[in-house]
Each structure stands twice: as structure tokens, then as C-alpha cells.
Design a protein around this motif. Structure first.
Motif, PDB file in Angstrom:
ATOM      1  N   LEU A 190       0.989  -1.597  -0.047  1.00 48.77           N
ATOM      2  CA  LEU A 190       0.159   0.122   0.033  1.00 48.77           C
ATOM      3  C   LEU A 190       0.850   1.338   0.340  1.00 48.77           C
ATOM      4  CD1 LEU A 190      -2.700  -1.201   2.429  1.00 48.77           C
ATOM      5  CD2 LEU A 190      -3.228  -1.130  -0.049  1.00 48.77           C
ATOM      6  N   ASP A 191       0.341   2.787  -0.155  1.00 52.07           N
ATOM      7  CA  ASP A 191       0.772   3.798  -0.556  1.00 52.07           C
ATOM      8  C   ASP A 191       0.588   3.867   1.663  1.00 52.07           C
ATOM      9  OD1 ASP A 191       1.082   3.650  -3.095  1.00 52.07           O
ATOM     10  OD2 ASP A 191      -0.411   5.141  -3.685  1.00 52.07           O
ATOM     11  N   PHE A 192       2.088   5.063   1.722  1.00 53.70           N
ATOM     12  CA  PHE A 192       1.738   5.624   2.710  1.00 53.70           C
ATOM     13  C   PHE A 192       0.396   6.193   3.444  1.00 53.70           C
ATOM     14  CE2 PHE A 192       7.211   4.811   3.216  1.00 53.70           C
ATOM     15  CZ  PHE A 192       6.828   4.079   3.707  1.00 53.70           C
ATOM     16  N   LYS A 193       0.009   7.109   2.083  1.00 53.59           N
ATOM     17  CA  LYS A 193      -1.038   8.086   2.700  1.00 53.59           C
ATOM     18  C   LYS A 193      -1.877   6.715   2.784  1.00 53.59           C
ATOM     19  CE  LYS A 193      -2.349   8.059  -2.159  1.00 53.59           C
ATOM     20  NZ  LYS A 193      -2.268   8.853  -3.121  1.00 53.59           N
ATOM     21  N   ASN A 194      -2.058   5.491   2.372  1.00 53.17           N
ATOM     22  CA  ASN A 194      -3.484   4.934   2.535  1.00 53.17           C
ATOM     23  C   ASN A 194      -2.962   3.723   3.814  1.00 53.17           C
ATOM     24  OD1 ASN A 194      -4.952   6.033   0.294  1.00 53.17           O
ATOM     25  ND2 ASN A 194      -4.113   3.981  -0.764  1.00 53.17           N
ATOM     26  N   ILE A 195      -1.833   4.289   5.461  1.00 51.47           N
ATOM     27  CA  ILE A 195      -1.585   3.557   6.007  1.00 51.47           C
ATOM     28  C   ILE A 195      -2.207   3.947   7.512  1.00 51.47           C
ATOM     29  CG2 ILE A 195      -0.309   2.301   7.169  1.00 51.47           C
ATOM     30  CD1 ILE A 195       1.424   1.292   4.302  1.00 51.47           C
ATOM     31  N   THR A 196      -2.364   3.875   8.086  1.00 48.39           N
ATOM     32  CA  THR A 196      -2.474   4.611   9.554  1.00 48.39           C
ATOM     33  C   THR A 196      -2.242   4.020  10.465  1.00 48.39           C
ATOM     34  OG1 THR A 196      -5.576   5.148   8.855  1.00 48.39           O
ATOM     35  CG2 THR A 196      -4.705   4.422  11.597  1.00 48.39           C
ATOM     36  N   VAL A 197      -0.382   4.373  10.861  1.00 48.46           N
ATOM     37  CA  VAL A 197      -0.135   4.468  12.111  1.00 48.46           C
ATOM     38  C   VAL A 197      -0.152   4.256  13.893  1.00 48.46           C
ATOM     39  CG1 VAL A 197       2.046   3.212  13.068  1.00 48.46           C
ATOM     40  CG2 VAL A 197       1.775   4.621  10.888  1.00 48.46           C
ATOM     41  N   ILE A 198      -0.518   2.837  14.419  1.00 42.02           N
ATOM     42  CA  ILE A 198      -1.713   3.424  16.086  1.00 42.02           C
ATOM     43  C   ILE A 198      -0.174   2.951  16.805  1.00 42.02           C
ATOM     44  CG2 ILE A 198      -3.185   2.750  17.657  1.00 42.02           C
ATOM     45  CD1 ILE A 198      -4.822   0.865  15.124  1.00 42.02           C
ATOM     46  N   SER A 199      -0.125   3.635  17.706  1.00 41.37           N
ATOM     47  CA  SER A 199       1.311   3.684  18.892  1.00 41.37           C
ATOM     48  C   SER A 199       0.545   4.570  19.811  1.00 41.37           C
ATOM     49  CB  SER A 199       1.652   4.098  17.904  1.00 41.37           C
ATOM     50  OG  SER A 199       3.319   3.987  19.204  1.00 41.37           O
ATOM     51  N   ASP A 200       1.281   4.377  21.189  1.00 38.97           N
ATOM     52  CA  ASP A 200       1.735   5.000  21.722  1.00 38.97           C
ATOM     53  C   ASP A 200       2.132   5.776  21.485  1.00 38.97           C
ATOM     54  OD1 ASP A 200       3.673   3.387  22.412  1.00 38.97           O
ATOM     55  OD2 ASP A 200       3.121   3.031  24.739  1.00 38.97           O
ATOM     56  N   ASP A 201       3.371   6.225  21.320  1.00 41.97           N
ATOM     57  CA  ASP A 201       4.880   6.948  21.359  1.00 41.97           C
ATOM     58  C   ASP A 201       5.148   7.844  20.519  1.00 41.97           C
ATOM     59  OD1 ASP A 201       7.453   7.957  21.441  1.00 41.97           O
ATOM     60  OD2 ASP A 201       8.111   5.971  21.336  1.00 41.97           O
ATOM     61  N   MET A 202       3.867   8.996  20.762  1.00 39.56           N
ATOM     62  CA  MET A 202       4.369  10.196  19.284  1.00 39.56           C
ATOM     63  C   MET A 202       5.620  10.723  18.570  1.00 39.56           C
ATOM     64  SD  MET A 202       1.793  11.786  18.093  1.00 39.56           S
ATOM     65  CE  MET A 202       2.092  12.766  16.132  1.00 39.56           C
ATOM     66  N   ILE A 203       6.164  10.870  20.086  1.00 44.35           N
ATOM     67  CA  ILE A 203       7.829  10.754  19.525  1.00 44.35           C
ATOM     68  C   ILE A 203       8.040   9.922  19.000  1.00 44.35           C
ATOM     69  CG2 ILE A 203       9.798  12.384  20.409  1.00 44.35           C
ATOM     70  CD1 ILE A 203       7.348  13.943  21.149  1.00 44.35           C
ATOM     71  N   GLY A 204       8.487   8.484  19.099  1.00 42.88           N
ATOM     72  CA  GLY A 204       9.425   7.857  18.973  1.00 42.88           C
ATOM     73  C   GLY A 204       8.980   7.257  17.475  1.00 42.88           C
ATOM     74  N   ASP A 205       7.388   7.475  17.691  1.00 46.42           N
ATOM     75  CA  ASP A 205       6.720   6.749  16.534  1.00 46.42           C
ATOM     76  C   ASP A 205       6.328   7.067  14.952  1.00 46.42           C
ATOM     77  OD1 ASP A 205       7.770   4.157  17.765  1.00 46.42           O
ATOM     78  OD2 ASP A 205       5.747   3.656  17.972  1.00 46.42           O
ATOM     79  N   LEU A 206       4.872   8.031  15.419  1.00 44.39           N
ATOM     80  CA  LEU A 206       4.089   8.966  14.644  1.00 44.39           C
ATOM     81  C   LEU A 206       4.736  10.306  13.936  1.00 44.39           C
ATOM     82  CD1 LEU A 206       0.715   8.089  17.180  1.00 44.39           C
ATOM     83  CD2 LEU A 206       1.782   6.414  15.382  1.00 44.39           C
TER      84      LEU A 206
END
Length: 259
Positions: A190-206
Motif C-alpha cells: 500500500l502507499d504510505f498515504k493509505n496506511i494508519t499507524v497506531i502507537s502510544d509513542d508520538m515522538i518515537g513512532d508517529l
């Protein structure tokens, strides 16, 4: 338009203290499987061999179809076998099993992972090693490391300190590096624009995910304890697209077609 998810583990699927599935986590993965929604479980696991950690997650009730951790990237990035490495005993043992030779006197690369009880002496040793090589590698870029309800400096924070101390850049093999996210992306095509990332780390992941134009969902079930901790520190453009208490709320939102 087909959409998919990247899903963090610690603090998102698994509770940092009880080490059990967080409310709605198993159900969320089951829903994705049953509805053929593409996803990749993305973790910064560095304590267990990849196959062992996948098995551990399955024993907790997660029927995972796609998975990636920093060891997948490390194999590609780390060409030398002689390394100075810092982390838990389990992490060092995995490196040995992968064929790397641990040596703090004669080495080509410095590798840093997380450990709860790092001391100033450990940090001093990391800095001395960093002066001796230009090949500095962070297993991932976590901002903080949560253990038993306390928050410790993550690998990203430690490597930022080392970079400032020795004036040398470093390479990150886990989240939020482009190489890590790109390998995960290829698993579901999938293209990145069609992916949602779910995480508890805003700085390190999101933040890294937002830079790649992915959508971001922050959960407050792990290292981030409140909305205010994040909202008050970021520019508007960097804020998560949505904030949820846990995976049960995200599942409800997904069923309603809101994400």
C-alpha cells in the motif's frame, strides 16, 4: 481505495505492566483478519529473536499475519561482525546467536538498545565507544521506555545525547526510520498515504509516520498518559490525526467507518 494499518505492540496491544493484551487489542487483530484488512504489527522488540516474539504474541491471543521488528533491518545494515553493544542480557544473547562478536576494545560498530538500569558509567562507556567508530546504530528511536509504570530514556533519547557528546550522526534500524517503515509497507503493498499507524509513542513512532504522510492514531494506554502531554508540546501540523484511550475505541471507530 484500500487502506491498512501499522500497529505497535508495547503499550498499544500489550500492557506495559501486566504484559497482557490491552482491552480490545485481540479483538482488533481478529477483526482485521476476518475482514481481510491489510496490516503489519510493527514492534521495536530487541529482547527476543523475531520468531520467538511472534510466538509469544500468538500465545497471548494474537493471530498475527504480518510482523516486523528491528532485527529484520539490522541484518541488512550491519555488515561487520565485531561490535560494541549495549542493552539487556537477552538482547546481547540474540546478537550472539545472529553471529555477531561482542568486543569493547576491538570493534567496528556501536549498537545501542534499551535497558532499564543503565548507569552514568554505562553512558560514559557508550560515549567512549562512539569516539572510536563512525558507525553508530540505534536499534530504534523511542522517546521513552516504559517499565512497571515508570518512564526511562528511550534509545532515541540516549542516542541524541551521544550524538551531542561526540558530534556524530547515527543510523536507526527500527521505528521511525524510513527503511523500517518501507519494509513494513512492502509487506502489504500500500502507499504510505493509505496506511494508519497506531502507537502510544508520538515522538518515537508517529512523528516519523506523519513525515511519510501516513495517518496517525495515538493511544493513551501506554507511555503517553494524557492528551495534554502531547498536544501542548507539538506544532499543529504534527498533532496526531486521532487520539484514543485504547484499542477498543479504535475498533469501534473502525466499525463505524470513521478511520
Amino acid at each position: 481505495m484500500k487502506k491498512g494499518f501499522f500497529i505497535d505492540v508495547q503499550g498499544t496491544l500489550i500492557d506495559d505492566i501486566a504484559k497482557k493484551p490491552i482491552k480490545g487489542a485481540c479483538e482488533f487483530i481478529k477483526y482485521l483478519n476476518n475482514n481481510n484488512i491489510p496490516y503489519v504489527v510493527i514492534t521495536n522488540n530487541s529482547k527476543h529473536k523475531s520468531e520467538d516474539f511472534i510466538e509469544e504474541l500468538k500465545q497471548k491471543g494474537f493471530d498475527i499475519k504480518n510482523y516486523i521488528d528491528p532485527f529484520y533491518i539490522l541484518k541488512k545494515v550491519l555488515k561487520t561482525k565485531k561490535i560494541a553493544a549495549f542493552g539487556t542480557d537477552k538482547f546481547l544473547e540474540v546478537l550472539k546467536q545472529m553471529g555477531y562478536q561482542l568486543d569493547f576494545k576491538d570493534f567496528d560498530s556501536l549498537i545501542v538498545s534499551i535497558r532499564q538500569d543503565y548507569t552514568n558509567e554505562d553512558y560514559a562507556k557508550m560515549i567512549e565507544c562512539a569516539f572510536k567508530t563512525d558507525d553508530l546504530i540505534a536499534m530504534h528511536g523511542t522517546s521513552t521506555y516504559s517499565k512497571e509504570g515508570k518512564r526511562y530514556p528511550g534509545v532515541g533519547a540516549i542516542m541524541s545525547m551521544i550524538k551531542f557528546a561526540v558530534n556524530k550522526d547515527y543510523e536507526t534500524v527500527g521505528k521511525p526510520s524510513f527503511e523500517f517503515y518501507e519494509k513494513a509497507r512492502k509487506l502489504i503493498d500500500l502507499d504510505f498515504k493509505n496506511i494508519t499507524v497506531i502507537s502510544d509513542d508520538m515522538i518515537g513512532d508517529l512523528l516519523g509516520a506523519k513525515a511519510l504522510k501516513m495517518k496517525t492514531n495515538l493511544v493513551l494506554s501506554g507511555k503517553t498518559k494524557s492528551k495534554e502531554e502531547i498536544v501542548n508540546t507539538l506544532d499543529k501540523k504534527d498533532l496526531p490525526d486521532k487520539i484514543f484511550n485504547d484499542m477498543s475505541e479504535i475498533l469501534a471507530s473502525l466499525k463505524k467507518g470513521e478511520i
